[in-house]
Enzyme design. Structure first.
Site, PDB file in Angstrom:
ATOM      1  N   ASN A  65      -3.060   6.649  -1.742  1.00  0.00           N
ATOM      2  CA  ASN A  65      -2.930   6.516  -0.288  1.00  0.00           C
ATOM      3  C   ASN A  65      -2.337   7.757   0.371  1.00  0.00           C
ATOM      4  OD1 ASN A  65      -4.265   4.177   0.183  1.00  0.00           O
ATOM      5  ND2 ASN A  65      -2.463   2.864   0.085  1.00  0.00           N
ATOM      6  N   GLU A  90      -2.354   1.177  -9.430  1.00  0.00           N
ATOM      7  CA  GLU A  90      -1.192   2.064  -9.540  1.00  0.00           C
ATOM      8  C   GLU A  90       0.030   1.195  -9.876  1.00  0.00           C
ATOM      9  OE1 GLU A  90      -2.050   5.681  -6.403  1.00  0.00           O
ATOM     10  OE2 GLU A  90      -1.465   3.768  -5.574  1.00  0.00           O
ATOM     11  N   SER A  96       0.815  -1.213   0.000  1.00  0.00           N
ATOM     12  CA  SER A  96       0.000   0.000   0.000  1.00  0.00           C
ATOM     13  C   SER A  96       0.849   1.263   0.000  1.00  0.00           C
ATOM     14  CB  SER A  96      -0.878   0.028   1.255  1.00  0.00           C
ATOM     15  OG  SER A  96      -1.767  -1.046   1.246  1.00  0.00           O
ATOM     16  N   HIS A 133      -0.338  -1.818  -7.459  1.00  0.00           N
ATOM     17  CA  HIS A 133      -1.157  -1.566  -6.261  1.00  0.00           C
ATOM     18  C   HIS A 133      -2.655  -1.532  -6.585  1.00  0.00           C
ATOM     19  CE1 HIS A 133      -2.488   1.393  -2.948  1.00  0.00           C
ATOM     20  NE2 HIS A 133      -2.567   0.159  -2.503  1.00  0.00           N
TER      21      HIS A 133
HETATM   22  N1  3HC Z   1     -16.083  -7.659  -2.180  1.00  0.00           N
HETATM   23  C1  3HC Z   1     -16.479  -7.864  -3.448  1.00  0.00           C
HETATM   24  N2  3HC Z   1     -17.475  -7.172  -4.028  1.00  0.00           N
HETATM   25  C2  3HC Z   1     -18.085  -6.248  -3.273  1.00  0.00           C
HETATM   26  C3  3HC Z   1     -17.733  -5.981  -1.937  1.00  0.00           C
HETATM   27  C4  3HC Z   1     -16.672  -6.740  -1.389  1.00  0.00           C
HETATM   28  N3  3HC Z   1     -16.221  -6.567  -0.157  1.00  0.00           N
HETATM   29  N4  3HC Z   1     -18.520  -4.997  -1.461  1.00  0.00           N
HETATM   30  C5  3HC Z   1     -19.342  -4.658  -2.448  1.00  0.00           C
HETATM   31  N5  3HC Z   1     -19.093  -5.405  -3.539  1.00  0.00           N
HETATM   32  C6  3HC Z   1     -19.773  -5.330  -4.825  1.00  0.00           C
HETATM   33  C7  3HC Z   1     -21.194  -5.813  -4.746  1.00  0.00           C
HETATM   34  O1  3HC Z   1     -21.281  -7.199  -4.999  1.00  0.00           O
HETATM   35  C8  3HC Z   1     -21.848  -4.990  -5.829  1.00  0.00           C
HETATM   36  O2  3HC Z   1     -21.580  -5.564  -7.103  1.00  0.00           O
HETATM   37  P1  3HC Z   1     -22.645  -5.433  -8.316  1.00  0.00           P
HETATM   38  O3  3HC Z   1     -23.085  -4.000  -8.366  1.00  0.00           O
HETATM   39  O4  3HC Z   1     -21.888  -5.854  -9.530  1.00  0.00           O
HETATM   40  O5  3HC Z   1     -23.760  -6.349  -7.942  1.00  0.00           O
HETATM   41  C9  3HC Z   1     -21.110  -3.656  -5.802  1.00  0.00           C
HETATM   42  O6  3HC Z   1     -19.834  -3.939  -5.178  1.00  0.00           O
HETATM   43  C10 3HC Z   1     -21.835  -2.622  -4.991  1.00  0.00           C
HETATM   44  O7  3HC Z   1     -22.048  -3.138  -3.701  1.00  0.00           O
HETATM   45  P2  3HC Z   1     -23.200  -2.705  -2.711  1.00  0.00           P
HETATM   46  O8  3HC Z   1     -24.390  -2.245  -3.500  1.00  0.00           O
HETATM   47  O9  3HC Z   1     -23.395  -3.791  -1.721  1.00  0.00           O
HETATM   48  O10 3HC Z   1     -22.589  -1.547  -1.857  1.00  0.00           O
HETATM   49  P3  3HC Z   1     -22.089  -0.134  -2.285  1.00  0.00           P
HETATM   50  O11 3HC Z   1     -22.793   0.399  -3.476  1.00  0.00           O
HETATM   51  O12 3HC Z   1     -22.088   0.624  -1.011  1.00  0.00           O
HETATM   52  O13 3HC Z   1     -20.564  -0.380  -2.725  1.00  0.00           O
HETATM   53  C11 3HC Z   1     -18.274  -0.376  -2.233  1.00  0.00           C
HETATM   54  C12 3HC Z   1     -19.630  -0.943  -1.870  1.00  0.00           C
HETATM   55  C13 3HC Z   1     -17.890  -0.790  -3.641  1.00  0.00           C
HETATM   56  C14 3HC Z   1     -17.260  -0.948  -1.249  1.00  0.00           C
HETATM   57  C15 3HC Z   1     -18.360   1.189  -2.138  1.00  0.00           C
HETATM   58  O14 3HC Z   1     -18.860   1.546  -0.884  1.00  0.00           O
HETATM   59  C16 3HC Z   1     -17.046   1.874  -2.340  1.00  0.00           C
HETATM   60  O15 3HC Z   1     -16.625   2.089  -3.459  1.00  0.00           O
HETATM   61  N6  3HC Z   1     -16.372   2.264  -1.220  1.00  0.00           N
HETATM   62  C17 3HC Z   1     -15.110   2.929  -1.269  1.00  0.00           C
HETATM   63  C18 3HC Z   1     -14.017   1.924  -1.419  1.00  0.00           C
HETATM   64  C19 3HC Z   1     -12.675   2.582  -1.503  1.00  0.00           C
HETATM   65  O16 3HC Z   1     -12.490   3.776  -1.353  1.00  0.00           O
HETATM   66  N7  3HC Z   1     -11.650   1.751  -1.727  1.00  0.00           N
HETATM   67  C20 3HC Z   1     -10.289   2.186  -1.742  1.00  0.00           C
HETATM   68  C21 3HC Z   1      -9.741   2.039  -0.360  1.00  0.00           C
HETATM   69  S1  3HC Z   1      -8.061   2.516  -0.239  1.00  0.00           S
HETATM   70  C22 3HC Z   1      -7.226   1.105  -0.592  1.00  0.00           C
HETATM   71  O17 3HC Z   1      -7.766   0.089  -0.929  1.00  0.00           O
HETATM   72  C23 3HC Z   1      -5.759   1.223  -0.501  1.00  0.00           C
HETATM   73  C24 3HC Z   1      -5.101  -0.057  -0.109  1.00  0.00           C
HETATM   74  O18 3HC Z   1      -3.715   0.144  -0.124  1.00  0.00           O
HETATM   75  C25 3HC Z   1      -5.529  -0.606   1.220  1.00  0.00           C
END
Ligand code: 3HC
Length: 290
Positions: free
Chosen positions: A195, A156, A123, A144
């Protein structure tokens, strides 16, 4: 002459990120071997795949034949040797600890064929902190992904001073074939693009929380409503793992001595209590088992 294409991917680490990176690659038609030293993590990952694919078929998002093909494309194994021995590309998605990553890359360098590209999904850690333990620094870079890796489109790709253009070309190409949109960073920087930006948001959110200005729910609500983010910083930390926030802050503080990186008392407390977010059922919010 046509360059040989990447077909076989090894994902090291079956945790939060690893299992979804592996499944994304399997869905895209790559032959994937996913490995972990933690047997429980491997079993959980295998169970996730077994549940996820039929769920997608039931939702009408995947054909049965596509689900079957993805299932056939992915193998979970406890043996790093088996997973890495014939890989064209390794994506390391182990814990965010530099010492562990260096040790893994040292092993991978010995186990993998000479042509294998070794990428880290770290990350924050740039690959020049790792590449020197291998005999092929030109084939080492950052790749990433974002959480949840099955959903988030960005990758990335970071070119270190040691990384060849051929290597970043390969990793960019694999990202596209996985249905992702890669962005190339031509120079290394700790935390890359996203990040770094996210850290500023998270740090400020924790500061406001710890000052007692507002609770985590109010802060999350403010950010989602005002900025249009799909989730606020606390819910996001629960998703990416409070253990990760803790490890990253601690390592960076030890490395730089800059107190700005030291994990806040709230994060330390949650880390000690194993309230790591979704993965342990409780973080800032609670997640009852499905
Ligand atoms: N795993 C797999 N698929 C998932 C999931 C999970 N944990 N959570 C949600 N989904 C899928 C669902 O199956 C659904 O798919 P579909 O539309 O094709 O049927 C879709 O995502 C939308 O899900 P929901 O309707 O249940 O929920 P949301 O619309 O609230 O979406 C989310 C969930 C995609 C997680 C959304 O809230 C989001 O984009 N959140 C922000 C995530 C983010 O910012 N990520 C980056 C984090 S930083 C990072 O990762 C850095 C690293 O270094 C740690």
């Amino acid at each position: 002459m046509e360059k040989p294409k990447t077909h076989r991917i090894c994902v090291v680490g079956a945790g939060n990120m690893g299992h979804q990176i592996a499944l994304s690659a399997a869905l895209a038609g790559f032959k994937v071997k996913c490995t972990d030293v933690n047997q429980e993590a491997l079993q959980k990952a295998e169970q996730f795949v077994a549940n996820y694919l039929p769920e997608r078929v039931a939702k009408g998002k995947l054909q049965t034949s596509e689900a079957d093909a993805a299932r056939a494309n992915i193998l979970f194994t406890g043996s790093l040797e088996e997973a890495a021995g014939d890989a064209d590309l390794v994506i390391e998605a182990a814990l965010e600890k530099l010492g562990l990553k260096r040790q893994l890359f040292r092993q991978l360098d010995k186990l993998c064929p000479l042509h294998t590209v070794l990428a880290t999904n770290s990350s924050y850690i740039v690959s020049s902190k790792i590449a020197d333990v291998t005999s092929r620094p030109e084939k080492v870079c950052n790749m990433h992904f974002f959480n949840p890796a099955l959903v988030m489109k960005l990758v990335e790709v970071v070119k270190g001073p040691h990384t060849s253009e051929e290597t970043t070309d390969i990793v960019m190409d694999v990202s596209v074939r996985m249905g992702k949109t890669p962005v190339l960073l031509k120079k290394e920087i700790y935390g890359f693009l996203v990040n770094r930006i996210l850290a500023a948001l998270k740090n400020e959110a924790i500061f406001l929380h710890d000052m007692g200005i507002a609770g985590h729910e109010e802060i999350d609500q403010a950010v989602t409503l005002a900025l249009g983010h799909p989730m606020g910083p606390f819910r996001l930390m629960d998703l990416t793992g409070i253990d990760l926030t803790y490890y990253v802050g601690t390592e960076r503080y030890q490395e730089t001595g800059d107190p700005a990186y030291r994990p806040s008392p709230t994060i330390v407390e949650k880390y000690i209590r194993k309230e790591w977010g979704r993965k342990t059922g409780k973080g800032f919010y609670e997640y009852p088992e499905k």
